[in-house]
Design a protein around this motif. Structure first.
Motif, short mmCIF file in Angstrom:
data_model
loop_
_atom_site.label_atom_id
_atom_site.label_comp_id
_atom_site.label_asym_id
_atom_site.label_seq_id
_atom_site.Cartn_x
_atom_site.Cartn_y
_atom_site.Cartn_z
N CYS A 1 0.81 -1.06 0.11
CA CYS A 1 0.07 0.65 0.03
C CYS A 1 1.08 0.83 -0.46
O CYS A 1 2.07 0.66 0.35
CB CYS A 1 -1.31 -0.15 1.38
N TRP A 2 0.52 2.30 -0.42
CA TRP A 2 0.97 3.54 -0.01
C TRP A 2 0.20 3.96 1.22
O TRP A 2 -0.80 3.64 1.30
CB TRP A 2 0.78 4.41 -1.74
N LEU B 1 -3.19 6.51 -8.23
CA LEU B 1 -2.97 6.10 -7.02
C LEU B 1 -4.46 5.60 -7.49
O LEU B 1 -4.63 3.37 -7.37
CB LEU B 1 -2.93 6.26 -5.78
N TRP B 2 -5.28 6.03 -6.78
CA TRP B 2 -6.50 5.44 -7.38
C TRP B 2 -7.35 4.52 -8.72
O TRP B 2 -7.74 3.81 -8.63
CB TRP B 2 -7.84 6.21 -6.81
N ARG B 3 -6.51 5.46 -9.94
CA ARG B 3 -7.09 5.09 -11.17
C ARG B 3 -6.29 3.73 -11.43
O ARG B 3 -6.61 2.99 -11.86
CB ARG B 3 -6.68 5.90 -11.92
N ARG B 4 -5.29 3.52 -10.71
CA ARG B 4 -4.55 2.24 -10.57
C ARG B 4 -4.83 1.32 -9.60
O ARG B 4 -4.46 -0.11 -9.42
CB ARG B 4 -3.14 1.99 -10.80
N GLN B 5 -6.40 1.74 -8.88
CA GLN B 5 -6.62 0.52 -7.42
C GLN B 5 -5.67 0.18 -6.34
O GLN B 5 -5.61 -0.96 -6.30
CB GLN B 5 -7.30 -0.90 -8.65
N GLN C 1 -3.86 0.30 -3.15
CA GLN C 1 -4.67 0.97 -2.02
C GLN C 1 -3.87 2.03 -1.06
O GLN C 1 -2.64 2.08 -1.01
CB GLN C 1 -4.57 0.30 -1.03
N VAL C 2 -5.06 3.49 -0.49
CA VAL C 2 -3.97 4.03 -0.47
C VAL C 2 -4.37 4.42 0.99
O VAL C 2 -5.47 4.16 1.81
CB VAL C 2 -3.98 4.99 -1.14
#
Length: 210
Positions: free
Chosen positions: A54-55, A71-75, A77-78
């Motif tokens: 995760c980031w 990041l979310w476009r690449r699914q 986890q943040v």
């Protein structure tokens, strides 16, 4: 492939990205511009060192909008590490005094050691806000590019040699051109006046630039 935890110390124009492995070893550390191409490059580089678990970021406002969107476009986890968490966790890690690089490492170590850190979910409202912010940023970038091309065209009409001599992507030439737009005017201003102008604008190596 090794597992990685990636921490990001968010800044206005630049972020610092750090990745640690399952043993807590720092395997990647880099300062990166808050720019889409630069951030995508860092994401690709990090992946060559291992598989990101995760980031984590320490800011969820507009400063991190572009990174979060990518990041979310690449699914991916943040997780969100609030500013107080790395402050208290920092004492557990040896190193130099507070720096962006160290903060990024502390954020990465925090999410490695504490799986209870909350996941940052892209709610509809947050995604809408990020879309507005990134769209606005894209508009500003586009306007800047158009303005630079227009300025280059104007300078070429005034003096092709002057246009070749200045880098319009740098602060110092833009400050000078805002005051003096022709070779004659620049020569008449002289090194001392140009140096004084650049120093007021906190330009490094003002004398050499002038």
């Amino acid at each position: 492939m090794a597992k990685l935890w990636i921490g990001v110390d968010i800044g206005k124009t630049h972020h610092h990205v750090a990745a640690v492995d399952s043993d807590g070893r720092l395997v990647y550390s880099r300062r990166v511009a808050n720019d889409e191409a630069a951030l995508l490059t860092v994401m690709a580089e990090v992946s060559t060192y291992g598989r990101p678990v995760c980031w984590a970021v320490d800011v969820t406002t507009g400063l991190s909008a572009l990174l979060l969107t990518l990041l979310w476009r690449r699914q991916v986890q943040v997780r969100y590490v609030s500013g107080t968490v790395p402050f208290h966790m920092a004492a557990a890690f040896a190193g130099e005094n507070k720096t962006d690089a160290r903060d990024a490492v502390v954020i990465a170590q925090t999410i490695r050691m504490r799986p209870d850190i909350p996941i940052l979910e892209p709610s509809d409202r947050l995604l809408a806000e990020l879309t507005v912010l990134t769209s606005y940023r894209a508009d500003l970038v586009g306007q800047r590019v158009v303005a630079l091309f227009r300025l280059q065209e104007l300078l070429t009409g005034i003096s092709p040699a002057l246009e070749r001599a200045v880098d319009l992507n740098r602060k110092a030439p833009m400050m000078v051109l805002a005051c003096w737009q022709t070779p004659d005017a620049i020569r008449h201003a002289g090194v001392d006046r140009i140096t004084a102008l650049l120093r007021r604008g906190h330009v490094k190596n003002a004398v050499q630039v002038a």
